[in-house]
Structures are given as C-alpha cells and as structure tokens.
Write a protein that holds these residues in place. Structure first.
Motif, PDB file in Angstrom:
ATOM      1  N   LEU A 172      -0.034   8.240  -2.284  1.00 58.20           N
ATOM      2  CA  LEU A 172      -1.177   8.241  -3.195  1.00 58.20           C
ATOM      3  C   LEU A 172      -1.301   9.580  -3.913  1.00 58.20           C
ATOM      4  CD1 LEU A 172      -3.317   6.048  -3.787  1.00 58.20           C
ATOM      5  CD2 LEU A 172      -4.861   7.275  -2.265  1.00 58.20           C
ATOM      6  N   GLU A 173      -1.490   9.506  -5.239  1.00 59.33           N
ATOM      7  CA  GLU A 173      -1.660  10.708  -6.054  1.00 59.33           C
ATOM      8  C   GLU A 173      -3.041  10.776  -6.699  1.00 59.33           C
ATOM      9  OE1 GLU A 173       1.479  10.832  -8.892  1.00 59.33           O
ATOM     10  OE2 GLU A 173       3.073  10.964  -7.389  1.00 59.33           O
ATOM     11  N   VAL A 174      -3.686   9.614  -6.885  1.00 62.04           N
ATOM     12  CA  VAL A 174      -5.007   9.561  -7.523  1.00 62.04           C
ATOM     13  C   VAL A 174      -5.900   8.645  -6.707  1.00 62.04           C
ATOM     14  CG1 VAL A 174      -6.304   8.993  -9.623  1.00 62.04           C
ATOM     15  CG2 VAL A 174      -3.971   9.889  -9.803  1.00 62.04           C
ATOM     16  N   LEU A 175      -7.078   9.138  -6.333  1.00 56.97           N
ATOM     17  CA  LEU A 175      -8.058   8.322  -5.624  1.00 56.97           C
ATOM     18  C   LEU A 175      -9.417   8.478  -6.291  1.00 56.97           C
ATOM     19  CD1 LEU A 175      -8.989   6.519  -3.254  1.00 56.97           C
ATOM     20  CD2 LEU A 175      -9.427   8.628  -1.962  1.00 56.97           C
TER      21      LEU A 175
ATOM     22  N   ALA B 126       0.817  -1.213   0.000  1.00 60.17           N
ATOM     23  CA  ALA B 126       0.000   0.000   0.000  1.00 60.17           C
ATOM     24  C   ALA B 126       0.854   1.268   0.000  1.00 60.17           C
ATOM     25  CB  ALA B 126      -0.933   0.002   1.204  1.00 60.17           C
ATOM     26  N   SER B 127       2.025   1.207   0.607  1.00 60.42           N
ATOM     27  CA  SER B 127       2.858   2.411   0.722  1.00 60.42           C
ATOM     28  C   SER B 127       3.407   2.865  -0.628  1.00 60.42           C
ATOM     29  CB  SER B 127       4.016   2.165   1.686  1.00 60.42           C
ATOM     30  OG  SER B 127       4.842   1.129   1.206  1.00 60.42           O
TER      31      SER B 127
ATOM     32  N   LEU C 254      -6.402   4.075   3.705  1.00 61.95           N
ATOM     33  CA  LEU C 254      -5.755   5.325   3.295  1.00 61.95           C
ATOM     34  C   LEU C 254      -4.606   5.716   4.228  1.00 61.95           C
ATOM     35  CD1 LEU C 254      -8.872   7.416   2.222  1.00 61.95           C
ATOM     36  CD2 LEU C 254      -7.174   6.344   0.747  1.00 61.95           C
ATOM     37  N   GLN C 255      -4.671   5.307   5.485  1.00 67.73           N
ATOM     38  CA  GLN C 255      -3.567   5.570   6.409  1.00 67.73           C
ATOM     39  C   GLN C 255      -2.273   4.922   5.952  1.00 67.73           C
ATOM     40  OE1 GLN C 255      -4.984   4.140  10.170  1.00 67.73           O
ATOM     41  NE2 GLN C 255      -6.283   5.930  10.568  1.00 67.73           N
TER      42      GLN C 255
ATOM     43  N   VAL D 292      -8.831  11.717   6.967  1.00 65.02           N
ATOM     44  CA  VAL D 292      -7.647  10.846   6.903  1.00 65.02           C
ATOM     45  C   VAL D 292      -6.870  11.123   5.629  1.00 65.02           C
ATOM     46  CG1 VAL D 292      -6.870   8.454   6.695  1.00 65.02           C
ATOM     47  CG2 VAL D 292      -8.673   9.042   8.329  1.00 65.02           C
ATOM     48  N   LEU D 293      -7.585  11.293   4.528  1.00 68.40           N
ATOM     49  CA  LEU D 293      -6.936  11.597   3.253  1.00 68.40           C
ATOM     50  C   LEU D 293      -6.145  12.896   3.356  1.00 68.40           C
ATOM     51  CD1 LEU D 293      -6.865  10.469   0.293  1.00 68.40           C
ATOM     52  CD2 LEU D 293      -8.700  12.071  -0.216  1.00 68.40           C
TER      53      LEU D 293
END
Length: 584
Positions: free
Chosen positions: A315-318, A287-288, A309-310, A331-332
C-alpha cells in the motif's frame, strides 16, 4: 550559417537553437519562469513552448492576457472560489464564473486539448460552446468540485468529443435530468482512459452503458462512479481488462451473493462505498497488490482496519477516517512501510462515541513516524498530540512534502500544550516541506512557536494557520521568515487588521491571502496599509448561515487579497465589498 544571423542568435555563448531544443523538456513552471527572466529572447522562447499553465485564482488574469503570453497552450488548470468554499465558508454567490474563460478558450486557443476547472460555476452553455468549438480535439475535461451545470451540458461533451481520454467531475454539483450523457459516451468513444463522477448525486446511470464503455475502450484504467450495485457490475469488471482503479458501488444484498464478483486482474487502487465487515473478505484475494485504498465511505471499525491493512504490504496511499484508531495506525506502521500518502478525515461524532478506539493521537502518529519512512503527505485529525510525537516525525520523515494536522476541539484537556518545540523540530527536520497546515486550539502555539514556523519554513509555498499565536507580535515574528510563501490562509486567530497588513508587506513572495476571524478596526482602513499596484483586497462581512432544522451559525468577516493583472473585478455580488484595487 553565420552566428550573427537572427535565426541563430547566441545567448551567453550558446546558440538559441539549443534552448529551443531543451525548453520543451523543462516542465516545472518555476524553472520555466526563472528561464523567462534571463533575457527577452528566452522570454519569447518560453512563451512559444509552454504547454500547460495553472492559474490559482480566475481573477488574477484575463483570458486575453493568457492568450497573449502563451498562445500555444495545450492544457489549462483554472481555479475559481477560494479553497474555503469546500467547507461552506464562502458565500455561494461569491463568483468564479467560467463563462468569460470558456468564450476565449473555445475560440482563440487553437492548440488547447485539456481543460481543468476547479471550484468554478460552469453553465450548460459553456459546455455546449466548448464541445462545439473544441470537441473534435478535446482530450481531457475536468470539472473539479464545480457547480451550475446539468447532464444536458455533459451530453454535448459526450456527443461531440470522440477523442476524450479523461472525463472527470468528482464532487461536482450536477443537476441530473437523465442518463443519456453516459449512453452517448459509450456509443461515441473508444479511447477513454479515465471516467470519474464519484461523490455526485447521479443515479440514472445504466450499468449496461458502463459495460459497453469497458468493452469499447481498451485503455480504460480508472473508473470512479456513484452508488451502483456491485452485482450489476459483474460484466463491467469482466470487460475492463486494463482497469487499475475503481471506486464507488454499493452492497445491497447478502454477503454470500457477491462470491460471483471477480475484479479485473490489474486492479490495484480501490475504494468501495458502504463495504462492511461481511464484504471485506472479497478484497482479501488481491489485497497484497493494492497500492491505493479509499476507506472514507466504508463501514469498517478499528478491528476491520487492522485485519485489512495486515494484508496490504504494498500500500502506498490510504484514505480513511479516524475510526482507524491508534491500533490501526500501529498496524499501518508495521505492515505498510511503503506508504507515501496518508489522509485521515474526521469521522461522525456519533460513531466516535460508539467506538472509543476510533481516535488518533500521538501514539498512532509515533508509530507511523517510526515505520513509514517514505511518507510524503499526511493529513490527519487528532484527538491528542505531544511535542515528542512531532519531534519523532521531524527526525524520521525526511521525505515529507505536505503536512496537515487538525487538533479536534473536544472537552478533554491536552496536557502537552503549547507545541512550540515539537513544531520547531518537525519543520527543521522535514526540510522538503512545501505545504503546511496546522489547526490547533487557543493555547496550542505561543507567539514564540509562531515565529518558529516563520524561521523554519524556508521552502513552504502554501500554509494554513488555525487558532495559533497569542498576539500581533507572533504574526509579525512569523512574517520575517517564510521567504517562499505564496499563499497564506488564516482562520480563528487573534490578529488585528494592522498586523495582517504589515505581515503581508514583509512576506515578499506572497501572492494570496485569505483570513476568516480577526480583530477589525472601526472603519476597516487599517488594511489599506498593504495597498499597492496589482493588489486587490475584498471584504466579506459577517453573516448568518442556515444549518438547517432551524439552526444558524454566525460566520465572522473574511479578508481576501491577491495579486491581479486583470485589475478590479467587475462581477462583485452583494455579499462582497471591494475594499481597494489599485490600478497598475
């Protein structure tokens, strides 16, 4: 050599040899268009060196006109039905046929290597002709939200196009006859980089063929498929050593059985359909390194979003649904500060009822605005919104290029309407905006707020306005601004035909207008005020649409108007009335 010879002419003191060397490195279409207007010689040089063209509506030009203007094109993107077709607002028979284009592209464009059709009707015979005439050089074929073809047409492409690097038909309506097309692709191709048949109904897909493609195509970096069991893809994942993106698949067994699944080492863009709380731990180990996460079709609640998400600091795109809730947005904002693109779709109403947290409001948007300062794109459905939240976004999100917000039409009362001041602050602060969509409810924005949109939208080129303004005065005030606006879509507003026509005349850069829901005149002749050379106007009358299970809904009339070098259409269906098309 004498500077006066034809082969070495001078343009404003500079040899055109310099421009011949420089132009191939200028790719922005707007920059190239400006250069072509300087003089006849630069017009010719730009035509000879243009490699890619996007045509926003297939009826704005003809294939022969395109060939005459840009004879050495290598790549073409062609759009058919209006964007509203994605929401079933445009009659199925409206048009957008690819055949006239394919016939010319296949035979006359000798340098063509890449074809991208979007929202068009593509027939098997079109694909067969394209494969026969261009298959030996075709490197990319995208059938984006298209219809009219079957797996037989894909078979022709996969059998003949051995240099194909991109095969894409996401969200297309494909008639499935068998899975032979994928087998032919696996047997004939060794250079494939992208394979995408995500969100189609194709089910006769062999995981053995997918595995063979992974083994033979060492440059395979992106694969998006349908509902193939993840356990059947163990061999595929093992062979796809260069894979960076995967979407699709499904989980049909007990969670512990998926322990044997090992994802490729470079995988950083992921979308898993029907992933639930039980399967989520299998994403945790990598995930990282995730840069993109598609959770639109995952079965996760608000707590799951927070937990996942933690673990995604890069992350750049969700892409997800509003079940993420304000807690997930917080959290995001605190854990995923590199986010650049955020898309939050509307979830199923029954799911929202089960999960009261599954709503996004000003609380979540404020958290994003304070934590994700690199955000460039946001599209979100909100249940509540305030001027203060919009002001915070305008103050902090200075890199924002694309803003889209829909206020859900529920029973609760929104206490901070109208949003005039918030929208003014957003637009004045986010001066890099190029695309803007605002869909509220009656009372959400006054005429003053609508005029603010015009005043502070200096660089916006596409805009969608839904249920905004109070009267024609608001629209006319809006139309005195927006100097760069090329495409305008309006839905559910109160404007008259006359006001719409006058607004079009004031919006000097406008090339395209779509309106659904307006105050029509008795004859429709008020729209003729905007008639002029090259300007086509079409009317789609009110119609009843079957929703299934004995339900119907009434769709109000549409207006579609656009500039066209091709003149009037010749394939009008019964559902469309050509109001006027003025010859050049």
């Amino acid at each position: 050599m004498d500077d006066r010879t034809p082969s070495n002419q001078r343009l404003h003191g500079m040899s055109d040899v310099v421009f011949e060397c420089v132009l191939p490195y200028i790719h922005d279409s707007r920059d190239r268009q400006s250069i072509s207007l300087v003089c006849k010689r630069l017009y010719e040089l730009e035509a000879q060196t243009r490699k890619h063209v996007t045509i926003a509506l297939c009826y704005t030009s003809t294939p022969k006109q395109l060939l005459q203007r840009f004879p050495y094109l290598e790549s073409l993107k062609l759009k058919g039905k209006p964007r509203a077709a994605m929401y079933n607002l445009i009659p199925e028979d409206w048009g957008g046929f690819a055949t006239p284009w394919v016939e010319e592209l296949a035979k006359s464009f000798k340098c063509l290597k890449s074809v991208h059709f979007r929202r068009m009707i593509v027939k098997d015979s079109d694909l067969e002709l394209l494969a026969r005439e261009r298959g030996h050089v075709l490197q990319a074929l995208k059938l984006d939200k298209c219809s009219g073809f079957s797996t037989d047409g894909l078979l022709h492409i996969c059998r003949s196009s051995r240099n194909l690097k991109i095969l894409f038909f996401e969200e297309s309506q494909v008639i499935e006859k068998d899975g032979e097309w994928l087998h032919e692709l696996a047997m004939n191709n060794t250079v494939l980089e992208t394979l995408n048949f995500y969100m189609t109904d194709l089910s006769q897909v062999s995981f053995k063929d997918l595995e063979l493609i992974a083994k033979r195509c060492k440059s395979l970096v992106s694969v998006k498929i349908g509902d193939c069991e993840i356990l059947d893809l163990v061999g595929f994942f093992k062979s796809a050593v260069a894979l960076e993106e995967f979407s699709g698949g499904c989980f049909n067994h007990q969670a512990e059985q998926y322990a044997s699944v090992v994802y490729p080492p470079k995988l950083c863009r992921l979308g898993l359909n029907y992933m639930s709380t039980n399967e989520m731990p299998f994403v945790f180990p990598f995930a990282s390194r995730l840069k993109k996460l598609d959770l639109l079709y995952a079965l996760l609640d608000t707590d799951d979003h927070c937990l996942l998400l933690q673990r995604c600091p890069n992350l750049e795109v969700l892409e997800t649904r509003n079940v993420i809730g304000d807690r997930g947005m917080e959290v995001l904002g605190s854990c995923c500060r590199k986010i650049k693109r955020l898309r939050i779709e509307r979830g199923a109403d029954e799911q929202e009822m089960e999960d009261e947290e599954g709503v996004v409001s000003q609380r979540g948007l404020t958290a994003i605005a304070q934590g994700c300062l690199d955000l460039e794109y946001i599209a979100v459905y909100v249940s509540d919104i305030t001027n203060a939240a919009l002001e915070t976004m305008g103050k902090n999100l200075t890199n924002l290029c694309d803003f889209r917000m829909v206020l859900l039409d529920k029973e609760e009362v929104i206490t901070d309407l109208p949003l005039d001041n918030g929208i003014r602050s957003l637009l004045s602060g986010c001066n890099k905006l190029r695309r803007f969509a605002l869909y509220l409810r009656p009372g959400g924005l006054t005429d003053v707020g609508l005029s603010y949109i015009g005043q502070y939208s200096q660089n916006i080129r596409w805009m969608l306005l839904g249920y905004l303004g109070e009267s024609d005065s608001g629209l006319l005030g809006f139309s005195t601004g927006c100097p760069s606006l090329q495409k305008l879509e309006v839905r559910g507003c109160c404007f008259s035909e006359n006001a719409l026509a006058l607004a079009v005349l004031q919006l000097k850069s406008l090339r395209y207008l779509w309106v659904q829901g307006y105050r029509g005149s008795r004859t429709g002749c008020d729209l003729l005020a905007m008639a002029r050379p090259y300007w086509n106007i079409e009317i789609i009358p009110p119609r009843k649409v079957n929703l299934g299970e004995g339900r119907e809904t009434e769709h109000p009339a549409h207006i579609l108007a656009y500039y066209s070098l091709a003149g009037p259409r010749t394939d009008f269906p019964p559902s469309v009335i050509p109001l006027v098309s003025v010859a050049p």
